[in-house]
Design an enzyme around this catalytic site. Structure first.
Site, PDB file in Angstrom:
ATOM      1  N   ASN A 211     -12.459  12.591  24.494  1.00 18.06           N
ATOM      2  CA  ASN A 211     -12.327  14.014  24.174  1.00 18.06           C
ATOM      3  C   ASN A 211     -10.892  14.349  23.811  1.00 18.06           C
ATOM      4  O   ASN A 211      -9.960  13.601  24.120  1.00 18.06           O
ATOM      5  CB  ASN A 211     -12.761  14.872  25.365  1.00 18.06           C
ATOM      6  CG  ASN A 211     -11.808  14.752  26.552  1.00 18.06           C
ATOM      7  OD1 ASN A 211     -11.859  13.775  27.297  1.00 18.06           O
ATOM      8  ND2 ASN A 211     -10.944  15.725  26.735  1.00 18.06           N
ATOM      9  N   CYS A 212     -10.724  15.482  23.130  1.00 16.95           N
ATOM     10  CA  CYS A 212      -9.407  16.077  22.939  1.00 16.95           C
ATOM     11  C   CYS A 212      -9.443  17.438  23.611  1.00 16.95           C
ATOM     12  O   CYS A 212     -10.268  17.678  24.487  1.00 16.95           O
ATOM     13  CB  CYS A 212      -9.040  16.157  21.458  1.00 16.95           C
ATOM     14  SG  CYS A 212     -10.129  17.201  20.479  1.00 16.95           S
ATOM     15  N   MET A 213      -8.583  18.350  23.218  1.00 19.70           N
ATOM     16  CA  MET A 213      -8.509  19.642  23.892  1.00 19.70           C
ATOM     17  C   MET A 213      -9.798  20.446  23.739  1.00 19.70           C
ATOM     18  O   MET A 213     -10.211  21.149  24.656  1.00 19.70           O
ATOM     19  CB  MET A 213      -7.341  20.460  23.332  1.00 19.70           C
ATOM     20  CG  MET A 213      -5.981  19.867  23.619  1.00 19.70           C
ATOM     21  SD  MET A 213      -5.483  20.048  25.343  1.00 19.70           S
ATOM     22  CE  MET A 213      -4.985  21.774  25.370  1.00 19.70           C
TER      23      MET A 213
END
Length: 481
Positions: free
Chosen positions: A27-29
């Site tokens: 995941n990212c933000m």
């Protein structure tokens, strides 16, 4: 906004082909990032209909599901737990699927070059996303410290407590930047298929000192490499080159290394090879690349037209999920200027989205779906989280997305013009929040108040132009229901 639940993640997993089709989950933000074995098995249309999913972006074998801030990490944790449990397996591929898969493979072959670039740049999200909370925290603390310093220390007779407080708030940023290269080296080598610890060790070569007479830093114990001078230049560019190449060398060494000796000798051979390559080739080349990148973007940022182009095109890079590719540039600018002058320019893109969305809200009738969507996404947009507005509001309607880019370009032009006139502004850290949350993190050669004022001016211009362009030119033949 919908809450991330186990049921929702099970539904997502089923629609991407089951656990057997997920090679990697991260995941990212704001996005759940899934690397799929066969991207043809993912049902994009059904995924977009899931409550809480704001959009779906495909970058070659990586499927990016936009969930919004604060939710992607939870989703990734739940998804990995589901995959590990093995409760959901990939469905068998029937003969009816073969034509679809063939078409998908043809599409991938035709876009091989583009996909390769996207695939490379998308790895930067894996490298830098885990560090973003630290960048934001250190930047906010530094912003508070600088504000207190301007008000209570400069030109005043400060108390001992105030001096200690300012020093305490600044120490976290100093600690982060002192050893940031090592963190990046670890993440980079791991992202490109190597061992993170080897990347960290290679990155430490850029942190160590090579002057025995120096009074600062940690002396490495060597001042030359077999008669060749050592000049640890290149900063983050050199670290990335060393770690990325190091990962390739490590994988190649592992191919020929007997299994019984792998744990003992693979890293030894990798470090011996890459240490020499780093000292002799990467440090000099990285230094020149670093200088060239700094020169290019300093000149673009100081040029109103260049700044407008950067701000106007930034949303497109967000749509394709390659905006993390700008992060090495941020480091170069921090090194050259002491602040990140590109970030506030790119942040204008999000402000243009806000203006465009407000125009759509004004044009739409009461009790329409689009008004409900905008109500839920406008506050995150103002705070700097633009993906809900992009994927839920402007991008599906096309014209408002274009006019939003125009609004961002106008704000970028303003900041570039102010820089051209002699007052460049920038973020006080490598990476941070955009939108109004970034205001206290702004600084300039004339202090933080000037930096904050210019940034606010840019935001207001982007809001206004994005609104006006959309209201008058971006609503014709657009679904406002």
């Amino acid at each position: 906004m919908a809450k991330i639940t186990q049921t929702m993640m099970a539904q997502v997993l089923s629609l991407v082909g089951g656990s057997g089709n997920v090679a990697k989950c991260g995941n990212c933000m704001t996005r759940l990032r899934l690397t799929l074995n066969n991207s043809a098995l993912a049902d994009h249309a059904a995924l977009k209909k899931i409550s809480g999913v704001m959009g779906v972006v495909e970058s070659d074998a990586q499927l990016q599901i936009i969930l919004g801030p604060g939710k992607a990490q939870t989703a990734a944790d739940m998804m990995n737990a589901l995959i590990e449990s093995g409760d959901n397996v990939a469905p068998a591929v029937s003969e009816a699927d073969l034509s679809t898969i063939a078409a998908q493979q043809k599409k991938q072959m035709k876009s091989k070059q583009t996909s390769a670039v996207q695939r490379f740049l998308s790895k930067f999200a894996t490298i830098f996303t885990p560090l973003i909370p630290g960048f934001i925290a250190a930047g906010l603390l530094l912003g508070i410290a600088t504000l207190l310093e301007q008000i209570y220390v400069v030109g005043q007779t400060p108390s001992e407590f105030m001096l200690d407080l300012v020093a305490y708030l600044k120490v976290f940023g100093k600690g982060l930047f002192a050893f940031l290269s090592i963190l990046i080296g670890y993440n980079a080598q791991q992202a490109f298929g190597g061992s993170g610890v080897n990347g960290a060790i290679l990155a430490s070569l850029f942190v160590l000192g090579y002057d025995p007479e120096a009074t600062k830093g940690i002396y490495s114990g060597m001042s030359e490499f077999f008669g060749f001078a050592i000049d640890p230049r290149g900063n983050i560019i050199g670290v990335l080159l060393a770690a990325i190449l190091g990962a390739q060398v490590e994988r190649k060494v592992r191919e020929y290394m007997p299994d019984d000796l792998d744990m003992i000798l693979t890293s030894v051979v990798t470090l011996l090879i890459m240490g020499a390559v780093t000292f002799l080739i990467i440090m000099p080349i990285g230094g020149e690349l670093f200088k060239g990148m700094s020169w290019l973007f300093l000149n673009l940022n100081d040029n109103p037209l260049g700044a407008a182009i950067l701000a106007g095109l930034f949303l497109i890079s967000v749509v394709f999920g390659i905006h993390q590719g700008f992060v090495p540039v941020y480091f170069a600018l921090m090194e050259a200027q002491g602040f990140n002058s590109l970030f506030p320019i790119l942040a204008m893109a999000g402000a243009g989205q806000v203006g465009a969305s407000l125009a759509l809200y004004a044009r739409a009738k009461k009790e329409t779906t689009i008004r409900t969507q905008i109500k839920g996404a406008i506050i995150p947009g103002i705070l700097g989280i633009g993906e809900p507005l992009i994927y839920g509001v402007t991008l599906p309607r096309v014209k408002p997305f274009v006019t939003a880019c125009i609004g961002g370009a106008a704000g970028g032009f303003f900041i570039g013009l102010i820089s051209y006139l002699g007052l460049p502004v920038g973020l006080n850290t490598v990476f941070g929040p955009s939108g109004v949350v970034a205001i206290p993190l702004m600084t300039s050669a004339d202090g933080i108040f000037a930096g904050m004022a210019v940034f606010v001016g840019g935001l207001l211009i982007s809001y206004t132009v994005g609104f006006a362009a959309t209201y008058f030119f971006g609503c014709k033949d657009v679904d406002l229901s």
